[in-house]
Each structure stands twice: as C-alpha cells, then as structure tokens.
Design an enzyme around this catalytic site. Structure first.
Site, PDB file in Angstrom:
ATOM      1  N   ASP A 203       0.830  -1.213   0.000  1.00 59.96           N
ATOM      2  CA  ASP A 203       0.000   0.000   0.000  1.00 59.96           C
ATOM      3  C   ASP A 203       0.864   1.264   0.000  1.00 59.96           C
ATOM      4  O   ASP A 203       1.965   1.277   0.553  1.00 59.96           O
ATOM      5  CB  ASP A 203      -0.912  -0.024   1.239  1.00 59.96           C
ATOM      6  CG  ASP A 203      -2.046   0.976   1.125  1.00 59.96           C
ATOM      7  OD1 ASP A 203      -2.386   1.375  -0.009  1.00 59.96           O
ATOM      8  OD2 ASP A 203      -2.595   1.371   2.169  1.00 59.96           O
TER       9      ASP A 203
ATOM     10  N   ASN B  57     -11.192  -2.646  -5.033  1.00 59.77           N
ATOM     11  CA  ASN B  57     -10.465  -1.676  -5.863  1.00 59.77           C
ATOM     12  C   ASN B  57     -11.187  -1.338  -7.182  1.00 59.77           C
ATOM     13  O   ASN B  57     -10.810  -0.392  -7.882  1.00 59.77           O
ATOM     14  CB  ASN B  57      -9.030  -2.162  -6.163  1.00 59.77           C
ATOM     15  CG  ASN B  57      -8.103  -2.072  -4.961  1.00 59.77           C
ATOM     16  OD1 ASN B  57      -7.183  -2.869  -4.809  1.00 59.77           O
ATOM     17  ND2 ASN B  57      -8.327  -1.090  -4.092  1.00 59.77           N
TER      18      ASN B  57
HETATM   19  C1  IPE Z   1      -5.471  -2.703  -0.081  1.00 64.68           C
HETATM   20  O1  IPE Z   1      -5.151  -1.382  -0.229  1.00 64.68           O
HETATM   21  C2  IPE Z   1      -5.488  -3.385  -1.411  1.00 64.68           C
HETATM   22  C3  IPE Z   1      -4.196  -3.574  -2.060  1.00 64.68           C
HETATM   23  C4  IPE Z   1      -3.029  -3.240  -1.583  1.00 64.68           C
HETATM   24  C5  IPE Z   1      -4.253  -4.223  -3.342  1.00 64.68           C
HETATM   25  P1  IPE Z   1      -6.271  -0.232  -0.377  1.00 64.68           P
HETATM   26  O2  IPE Z   1      -5.519   1.040  -0.544  1.00 64.68           O
HETATM   27  O3  IPE Z   1      -7.220  -0.608  -1.441  1.00 64.68           O
HETATM   28  O4  IPE Z   1      -7.005  -0.308   1.019  1.00 64.68           O
HETATM   29  P2  IPE Z   1      -7.856   0.814   1.790  1.00 64.68           P
HETATM   30  O5  IPE Z   1      -8.875   1.318   0.832  1.00 64.68           O
HETATM   31  O6  IPE Z   1      -6.906   1.877   2.214  1.00 64.68           O
HETATM   32  O7  IPE Z   1      -8.432   0.093   2.965  1.00 64.68           O
HETATM   33  C1  IPE Z   2      -1.669   0.216  -3.297  1.00 66.48           C
HETATM   34  O1  IPE Z   2      -1.448   1.575  -3.356  1.00 66.48           O
HETATM   35  C2  IPE Z   2      -1.980  -0.386  -4.646  1.00 66.48           C
HETATM   36  C3  IPE Z   2      -3.361  -0.844  -4.801  1.00 66.48           C
HETATM   37  C4  IPE Z   2      -4.298  -0.736  -3.910  1.00 66.48           C
HETATM   38  C5  IPE Z   2      -3.711  -1.418  -6.053  1.00 66.48           C
HETATM   39  P1  IPE Z   2      -2.644   2.618  -3.338  1.00 66.48           P
HETATM   40  O2  IPE Z   2      -3.022   2.907  -4.747  1.00 66.48           O
HETATM   41  O3  IPE Z   2      -3.731   2.177  -2.463  1.00 66.48           O
HETATM   42  O4  IPE Z   2      -1.902   3.878  -2.737  1.00 66.48           O
HETATM   43  P2  IPE Z   2      -2.495   4.901  -1.664  1.00 66.48           P
HETATM   44  O5  IPE Z   2      -2.960   4.097  -0.496  1.00 66.48           O
HETATM   45  O6  IPE Z   2      -3.614   5.615  -2.337  1.00 66.48           O
HETATM   46  O7  IPE Z   2      -1.345   5.801  -1.329  1.00 66.48           O
HETATM   47 MG    MG Z   3      -4.116   2.405  -0.492  1.00 64.49          MG
END
Ligand code: IPE
Ligand code: IPE
Ligand code: MG
Length: 259
Positions: free
Chosen positions: A31, A79
């Site tokens: 993340d 997502n």
């Molecule tokens: C969790 O991260 C999913 C992945 C890393 C693929 P998110 O960024 O989607 O999670 P939330 O929305 O902060 O809980």
């Molecule tokens: C994790 O990074 C990747 C996926 C969830 C696919 P994010 O895209 O959630 O990055 P932040 O949390 O918005 O910084």
């Molecule tokens: Mg995220």
C-alpha cells in the site's frame, strides 16, 4: 472438539516457542503507491509502476532469505471502486509483470500463482492466470502468490457455496465440515497459513486480505510507502519477526510451572 485441535492449520507450520525461526509464509499488503506518486507531483499510475519495481526487489529478497511463500495483495475486490483509468492501468501492469518476469522466475525455479475471484475478469487475464499456473506448477525453489481481484470475505462465501453444493449432492455430511474442509475450498487452499503479514504505508488495517489464513499471523505495519520498500526493509521485518513470541493460545514450555 478433537477434530478442531487436530485440523488447526497453524499446528502444521509453527509451534509454541519456535522464536528464532524465519517465517515460511510472508504476506504483504503493498500500500502507498498513490501517496508516493502524489508526493512527487506524479499521477497515481506512476506510483503503481514504481510499486512493481518494489515487488521485484521483494521477491528477490524473500528468495534469498529462504522464505517459502510470498503472497502479495495486488488488486482487491473493492479496488473496482477506483477510476476506470486506474483499474485499467493496474490490469495492464499485471500483464506486463507476467510478460516481463514469468520466464525469468520460471528459470529460477519459482512457482507463480495468481488467485482471487474470477468474476469480472477479462479473457486475457484468465489466460494469464492459467499460463502462470501451468508453466510453473512443478517449481519448488520459491512461491510467489499474487492475490488479484481478491477479497477475504468473497473467498469465504465462495468456499461456503462449494461446501453447501457438496452437502446437497450427498458428497459431504454437515458433521464432517471442519477447518480442514473449509481450507480445502478456499482459493488459497494450497497455501500454508501466513506467519508474517506486513502492510506498508502506515495504515493500520487489513482491508479484507486473507481473513482465513491470517488467524494467527504476526502483524507488522510499516511507515514506508510501498514503492520505497526494499531488501533491507524485508530483512529488518524478518529480524523483528524472529524475536516475536508466538503462543497460539498456549503457554511457552519454559514458563510451565508444574504443581
Ligand atoms: C489494499 O489497499 C489493497 C491492495 C493493496 C491491493 P487499499 O488502498 O485498497 O485499502 P484501503 O482502501 O486503504 O483500505
Ligand atoms: C496500493 O497503493 C496499490 C493498490 C491498492 C492497487 P494505493 O493505490 O492504495 O496507494 P495509496 O494508499 O492511495 O497511497
Ligand atoms: Mg491504499
């Protein structure tokens, strides 16, 4: 009761008082890609691209550390709520990763699995999933498991549906349903329980990842954005894990005072 004790999957992998051992199965919620990009004035997609580089470094680090399984959260069932351009980019990056890295990983003896819900996945991704599975099925050096279109609750619901169908067809009796039967019906059925779960980016939540398999995992929440994560961070995490005291509801043998 005895069936619960004898089928608890954690018992197969770890035991009370086995500190000092490296984890067999490390799972990572990758993340912070968006924030990494935002901090540089770049589009979120640039963060996802850099995140793939961090994944490559992490695979190499885990392999060198003799970990058996690395499971990464790549795309969640939630997502899909993101803008279509971002979802498309995440799908394209999975395809690119497989195209660029699968042959090398295969030559290195790495087994690559992509698992999650197949609902809503386009034909080219379904083909990719099959290609990874069939090409690398016999590899034994290391396992990279990519959770894609994955949701922990959806996984449990689908397992329940399959078990209900087996009961209805007379293949299974309700009394014989135990933890091991549940495990066998999961998408992640052939993965051992997670020993160490790492989440980067500073968020303190699970976000529906591997709910069944993390029952007794050690949790580590790191203030590092995923694209900045690398070999040294994984080595540090493993060192911290080795000093954790896992009890699985029991008592360390050295602390048992006989009366
Ligand atoms: C969790 O991260 C999913 C992945 C890393 C693929 P998110 O960024 O989607 O999670 P939330 O929305 O902060 O809980
Ligand atoms: C994790 O990074 C990747 C996926 C969830 C696919 P994010 O895209 O959630 O990055 P932040 O949390 O918005 O910084
Ligand atoms: Mg995220």
């Amino acid at each position: 009761m005895s069936s619960i004790a004898s089928t608890t999957p954690i018992a197969q992998h770890s035991k009370v008082g086995d500190e000092g051992h490296a984890p067999k199965h490390v799972a990572v919620i990758m993340d912070g890609n968006g924030r990494w990009a935002q901090a540089r004035g770049l589009p979120r997609i640039a963060g996802h691209k850099e995140g793939v580089e961090a994944l490559r470094k992490t695979v190499d680090a885990c392999k060198a550390l003799a970990i058996e399984h690395l499971t990464v959260f790549s795309f969640s069932t939630e997502n899909w709520r993101r803008p279509k351009a971002e979802v498309d980019a995440l799908f394209a990056l999975l395809k690119l990763f497989v195209k660029k890295d699968l042959n090398r990983l295969h030559k290195e003896g790495v087994r690559v699995r992509i698992f999650g819900s197949l609902d809503g996945l386009p034909a080219d991704i379904l083909k990719l999933i099959d290609e990874c599975e069939s090409k690398t099925a016999q590899n034994k050096v290391f396992n990279v498991n990519i959770a894609f279109n994955y949701g922990g609750r959806a996984e449990i619901v689908e397992a329940a549906q399959k078990i209900a169908a087996d009961v209805q067809a007379g293949r299974l009796s309700p009394e014989s349903i135990d933890e091991s039967i549940m495990q066998q019906h999961m998408w992640s059925s052939d993965l051992p329980d997670v020993d160490l779960l790492i989440r980067t980016s500073g968020e303190l939540r699970i976000s529906n990842f591997l709910l069944w398999g993390i029952a007794y995992s050690e949790l580590m929440f790191l203030d590092i954005l995923w694209p900045d994560f690398g070999k040294v961070d994984m080595e540090r995490a493993i060192d911290v894990f080795k000093n954790r005291n896992r009890r699985f509801g029991g008592v360390e043998p050295s602390k048992v005072i006989e009366s």
